[in-house]
Design a protein around this motif. Structure first.
Motif, PDB file in Angstrom:
ATOM      1  N   LEU A  15       0.824  -1.214   0.000  1.00 33.15           N
ATOM      2  CA  LEU A  15       0.000   0.000   0.000  1.00 33.15           C
ATOM      3  C   LEU A  15       0.857   1.262   0.000  1.00 33.15           C
ATOM      4  CD1 LEU A  15      -2.896  -1.002   2.402  1.00 33.15           C
ATOM      5  CD2 LEU A  15      -2.980  -0.720  -0.070  1.00 33.15           C
ATOM      6  N   CYS A  16       1.968   1.233   0.711  1.00 33.59           N
ATOM      7  CA  CYS A  16       2.869   2.396   0.699  1.00 33.59           C
ATOM      8  C   CYS A  16       3.436   2.624  -0.700  1.00 33.59           C
ATOM      9  CB  CYS A  16       4.007   2.198   1.696  1.00 33.59           C
ATOM     10  SG  CYS A  16       3.521   2.358   3.406  1.00 33.59           S
ATOM     11  N   GLY A  17       3.822   1.565  -1.376  1.00 26.74           N
ATOM     12  CA  GLY A  17       4.305   1.693  -2.748  1.00 26.74           C
ATOM     13  C   GLY A  17       3.222   2.194  -3.677  1.00 26.74           C
ATOM     14  N   LEU A  18       1.994   1.704  -3.488  1.00 29.40           N
ATOM     15  CA  LEU A  18       0.879   2.141  -4.322  1.00 29.40           C
ATOM     16  C   LEU A  18       0.585   3.618  -4.120  1.00 29.40           C
ATOM     17  CD1 LEU A  18      -1.341   1.052  -6.261  1.00 29.40           C
ATOM     18  CD2 LEU A  18      -2.759   0.765  -4.246  1.00 29.40           C
ATOM     19  N   VAL A  19       0.540   4.059  -2.886  1.00 26.85           N
ATOM     20  CA  VAL A  19       0.249   5.463  -2.590  1.00 26.85           C
ATOM     21  C   VAL A  19       1.382   6.366  -3.063  1.00 26.85           C
ATOM     22  CG1 VAL A  19      -0.063   7.104  -0.693  1.00 26.85           C
ATOM     23  CG2 VAL A  19      -1.329   4.965  -0.702  1.00 26.85           C
ATOM     24  N   ALA A  20       2.603   5.975  -2.800  1.00 18.84           N
ATOM     25  CA  ALA A  20       3.744   6.805  -3.212  1.00 18.84           C
ATOM     26  C   ALA A  20       3.817   6.928  -4.730  1.00 18.84           C
ATOM     27  CB  ALA A  20       5.042   6.208  -2.671  1.00 18.84           C
ATOM     28  N   GLY A  21       3.613   5.837  -5.431  1.00 19.33           N
ATOM     29  CA  GLY A  21       3.646   5.887  -6.892  1.00 19.33           C
ATOM     30  C   GLY A  21       2.517   6.721  -7.463  1.00 19.33           C
ATOM     31  N   TRP A  22       1.316   6.601  -6.883  1.00 23.10           N
ATOM     32  CA  TRP A  22       0.180   7.371  -7.380  1.00 23.10           C
ATOM     33  C   TRP A  22       0.373   8.865  -7.137  1.00 23.10           C
ATOM     34  CZ3 TRP A  22      -3.349   6.257 -10.752  1.00 23.10           C
ATOM     35  CH2 TRP A  22      -4.424   7.127 -10.920  1.00 23.10           C
ATOM     36  N   ILE A  23       0.923   9.214  -5.982  1.00 25.71           N
ATOM     37  CA  ILE A  23       1.170  10.631  -5.682  1.00 25.71           C
ATOM     38  C   ILE A  23       2.200  11.209  -6.651  1.00 25.71           C
ATOM     39  CG2 ILE A  23       2.228  12.172  -3.979  1.00 25.71           C
ATOM     40  CD1 ILE A  23       0.777  10.554  -1.826  1.00 25.71           C
ATOM     41  N   VAL A  24       3.250  10.477  -6.910  1.00 27.02           N
ATOM     42  CA  VAL A  24       4.295  10.970  -7.820  1.00 27.02           C
ATOM     43  C   VAL A  24       3.741  11.191  -9.213  1.00 27.02           C
ATOM     44  CG1 VAL A  24       6.418  10.303  -9.004  1.00 27.02           C
ATOM     45  CG2 VAL A  24       6.248  10.038  -6.548  1.00 27.02           C
ATOM     46  N   VAL A  25       2.941  10.257  -9.717  1.00 28.19           N
ATOM     47  CA  VAL A  25       2.426  10.378 -11.075  1.00 28.19           C
ATOM     48  C   VAL A  25       1.301  11.407 -11.156  1.00 28.19           C
ATOM     49  CG1 VAL A  25       1.283   9.115 -12.933  1.00 28.19           C
ATOM     50  CG2 VAL A  25       3.120   8.044 -11.677  1.00 28.19           C
ATOM     51  N   ALA A  43      10.162   1.971 -13.372  1.00 24.87           N
ATOM     52  CA  ALA A  43      11.532   1.451 -13.303  1.00 24.87           C
ATOM     53  C   ALA A  43      11.942   1.139 -11.863  1.00 24.87           C
ATOM     54  CB  ALA A  43      12.497   2.460 -13.913  1.00 24.87           C
ATOM     55  N   VAL A  44      11.629   2.037 -10.954  1.00 21.04           N
ATOM     56  CA  VAL A  44      11.985   1.800  -9.542  1.00 21.04           C
ATOM     57  C   VAL A  44      11.190   0.627  -8.986  1.00 21.04           C
ATOM     58  CG1 VAL A  44      11.867   2.801  -7.232  1.00 21.04           C
ATOM     59  CG2 VAL A  44      12.742   4.159  -9.121  1.00 21.04           C
ATOM     60  N   GLY A  45       9.901   0.572  -9.323  1.00 17.79           N
ATOM     61  CA  GLY A  45       9.078  -0.545  -8.864  1.00 17.79           C
ATOM     62  C   GLY A  45       9.559  -1.875  -9.406  1.00 17.79           C
ATOM     63  N   GLY A  46       9.921  -1.895 -10.675  1.00 20.48           N
ATOM     64  CA  GLY A  46      10.443  -3.122 -11.254  1.00 20.48           C
ATOM     65  C   GLY A  46      11.758  -3.543 -10.625  1.00 20.48           C
ATOM     66  N   ARG A  47      12.581  -2.557 -10.321  1.00 16.92           N
ATOM     67  CA  ARG A  47      13.866  -2.878  -9.671  1.00 16.92           C
ATOM     68  C   ARG A  47      13.647  -3.468  -8.278  1.00 16.92           C
ATOM     69  NH1 ARG A  47      18.993  -4.266 -10.525  1.00 16.92           N
ATOM     70  NH2 ARG A  47      20.286  -3.592  -8.824  1.00 16.92           N
ATOM     71  N   LEU A  48      12.727  -2.848  -7.512  1.00 17.32           N
ATOM     72  CA  LEU A  48      12.430  -3.382  -6.184  1.00 17.32           C
ATOM     73  C   LEU A  48      11.778  -4.759  -6.270  1.00 17.32           C
ATOM     74  CD1 LEU A  48      11.025  -0.247  -4.318  1.00 17.32           C
ATOM     75  CD2 LEU A  48      13.197  -1.382  -3.922  1.00 17.32           C
ATOM     76  N   LEU A  49      10.926  -4.946  -7.262  1.00 17.84           N
ATOM     77  CA  LEU A  49      10.229  -6.221  -7.417  1.00 17.84           C
ATOM     78  C   LEU A  49      11.185  -7.341  -7.770  1.00 17.84           C
ATOM     79  CD1 LEU A  49       7.541  -7.787  -7.643  1.00 17.84           C
ATOM     80  CD2 LEU A  49       7.419  -7.017 -10.000  1.00 17.84           C
ATOM     81  N   ASN A  51      14.519  -7.280  -7.662  1.00 19.97           N
ATOM     82  CA  ASN A  51      15.651  -7.380  -6.758  1.00 19.97           C
ATOM     83  C   ASN A  51      15.309  -8.288  -5.591  1.00 19.97           C
ATOM     84  OD1 ASN A  51      18.163  -6.911  -5.682  1.00 19.97           O
ATOM     85  ND2 ASN A  51      17.625  -4.929  -4.823  1.00 19.97           N
ATOM     86  N   GLY A  52      14.055  -8.269  -5.190  1.00 15.75           N
ATOM     87  CA  GLY A  52      13.595  -9.137  -4.112  1.00 15.75           C
ATOM     88  C   GLY A  52      13.738  -8.537  -2.733  1.00 15.75           C
ATOM     89  N   ALA A  53      14.269  -7.321  -2.630  1.00 19.79           N
ATOM     90  CA  ALA A  53      14.475  -6.721  -1.315  1.00 19.79           C
ATOM     91  C   ALA A  53      13.137  -6.306  -0.695  1.00 19.79           C
ATOM     92  CB  ALA A  53      15.405  -5.524  -1.430  1.00 19.79           C
ATOM     93  N   ILE A  54      12.424  -5.467  -1.382  1.00 19.43           N
ATOM     94  CA  ILE A  54      11.122  -4.992  -0.906  1.00 19.43           C
ATOM     95  C   ILE A  54      10.139  -5.231  -2.041  1.00 19.43           C
ATOM     96  CG2 ILE A  54       9.906  -3.083   0.203  1.00 19.43           C
ATOM     97  CD1 ILE A  54      12.605  -1.765   0.652  1.00 19.43           C
ATOM     98  N   TRP A  55       9.853  -6.475  -2.350  1.00 18.37           N
ATOM     99  CA  TRP A  55       9.084  -6.813  -3.539  1.00 18.37           C
ATOM    100  C   TRP A  55       7.644  -6.351  -3.460  1.00 18.37           C
ATOM    101  CZ3 TRP A  55       5.035 -10.274  -3.133  1.00 18.37           C
ATOM    102  CH2 TRP A  55       4.976 -11.034  -1.970  1.00 18.37           C
ATOM    103  N   THR A  56       7.059  -6.273  -2.267  1.00 15.35           N
ATOM    104  CA  THR A  56       5.665  -5.835  -2.183  1.00 15.35           C
ATOM    105  C   THR A  56       5.533  -4.344  -2.494  1.00 15.35           C
ATOM    106  OG1 THR A  56       5.918  -5.628   0.210  1.00 15.35           O
ATOM    107  CG2 THR A  56       4.933  -7.633  -0.613  1.00 15.35           C
ATOM    108  N   ALA A  57       6.486  -3.541  -2.045  1.00 11.13           N
ATOM    109  CA  ALA A  57       6.478  -2.120  -2.406  1.00 11.13           C
ATOM    110  C   ALA A  57       6.715  -1.966  -3.904  1.00 11.13           C
ATOM    111  CB  ALA A  57       7.534  -1.359  -1.615  1.00 11.13           C
ATOM    112  N   GLY A  58       7.515  -2.835  -4.484  1.00  7.35           N
ATOM    113  CA  GLY A  58       7.735  -2.816  -5.919  1.00  7.35           C
ATOM    114  C   GLY A  58       6.464  -3.106  -6.691  1.00  7.35           C
ATOM    115  N   ILE A  59       5.677  -4.061  -6.207  1.00  4.20           N
ATOM    116  CA  ILE A  59       4.398  -4.353  -6.853  1.00  4.20           C
ATOM    117  C   ILE A  59       3.485  -3.139  -6.781  1.00  4.20           C
ATOM    118  CG2 ILE A  59       2.279  -5.723  -6.650  1.00  4.20           C
ATOM    119  CD1 ILE A  59       4.050  -8.068  -5.786  1.00  4.20           C
ATOM    120  N   GLY A  60       3.437  -2.493  -5.627  1.00  8.20           N
ATOM    121  CA  GLY A  60       2.615  -1.296  -5.478  1.00  8.20           C
ATOM    122  C   GLY A  60       3.046  -0.182  -6.417  1.00  8.20           C
TER     123      GLY A  60
END
Length: 82
Positions: A15-25, A43-49, A51-60
């Protein structure tokens, strides 16, 4: 209990990734900058997804970037017809 904590953590990060991405766009002014912002968010979301570090934020971030770009393109196309 550990599984529940992990699930809640994944949901919150997504949800944090979803909200942050929506606000930026959504709040970037201009005609070209939202497209650039959506590309960066994807690009950042794909990298996080992948990379496996914070994959749920990447999905968001990926979902928010794709949705934001879709809304922007739909708005742009609908404004061309009028």
């Amino acid at each position: 209990m550990r599984a529940v904590v992990g699930l809640v953590e994944d949901i919150v990060l997504g949800l944090c990734g979803l909200v942050a991405g929506w606000i930026v766009v959504s709040y970037v002014p201009g005609t070209v900058l939202p497209v650039i912002a959506a590309t960066v968010v994807l690009a950042v979301g794909g990298r996080l997804l992948f990379n496996g570090a914070i994959w749920t934020a990447g999905i968001g971030l990926v979902v928010a970037g794709a949705a934001g770009a879709g809304v922007y393109v739909a708005d742009l196309v609908s404004s061309l017809g009028t």
